[in-house]
Design an enzyme around this catalytic site. Structure first.
Site, PDB file in Angstrom:
ATOM      1  CG  ASP A  56      -3.348 -10.879  12.905  1.00 24.06           C
ATOM      2  OD1 ASP A  56      -4.090 -11.699  13.489  1.00 24.06           O
ATOM      3  OD2 ASP A  56      -2.187 -11.154  12.543  1.00 24.06           O
ATOM      4  NE  ARG A  57      -2.102  -5.039   8.385  1.00 20.15           N
ATOM      5  CZ  ARG A  57      -1.342  -4.232   7.653  1.00 20.15           C
ATOM      6  NH1 ARG A  57      -1.891  -3.266   6.950  1.00 20.15           N
ATOM      7  NH2 ARG A  57      -0.044  -4.408   7.612  1.00 20.15           N
TER       8      ARG A  57
END
Length: 97
Positions: A59-60
């Site tokens: 996600d990051r």
């Protein structure tokens, strides 16, 4: 949208590339980490079993790729006056990092 506003920048974050065979597949952080082979990289020379990252890494990383894509699209729009559609797939973002 381009007809209404030719300068618009549309950014879509997806699990997989929207043009590939996995486009309709569900995706979430652990699944993308596993598909990319990251758990195998986290084991120390085969002495530990594979494990996922302790944080939501996919996600990051995808968020960072989206920032880069928007920045580049803004630069392009500044130079050309034209917006564009940008695709940021999680799998490809993590796999190419």
């Amino acid at each position: 949208m381009r007809a209404a506003n030719p300068k618009i920048i549309y950014v879509g974050a997806y699990g997989y590339s929207q043009r590939g065979p996995y486009a309709a597949k569900a995706a979430y952080d652990d699944l993308i980490q596993g598909a990319s082979g990251l758990p195998s990289l986290n084991s120390e020379k085969g002495t530990q079993p594979p494990r996922y990252g302790a944080i939501n890494l996919a996600d990051r990383v995808t968020g960072l790729h989206a920032v880069y894509a928007v920045t580049t699209a803004l630069f392009h729009r500044e130079r050309t006056g034209r917006g564009q559609a940008v695709e940021v797939p999680m799998f490809e973002s993590l796999r190419s990092s």
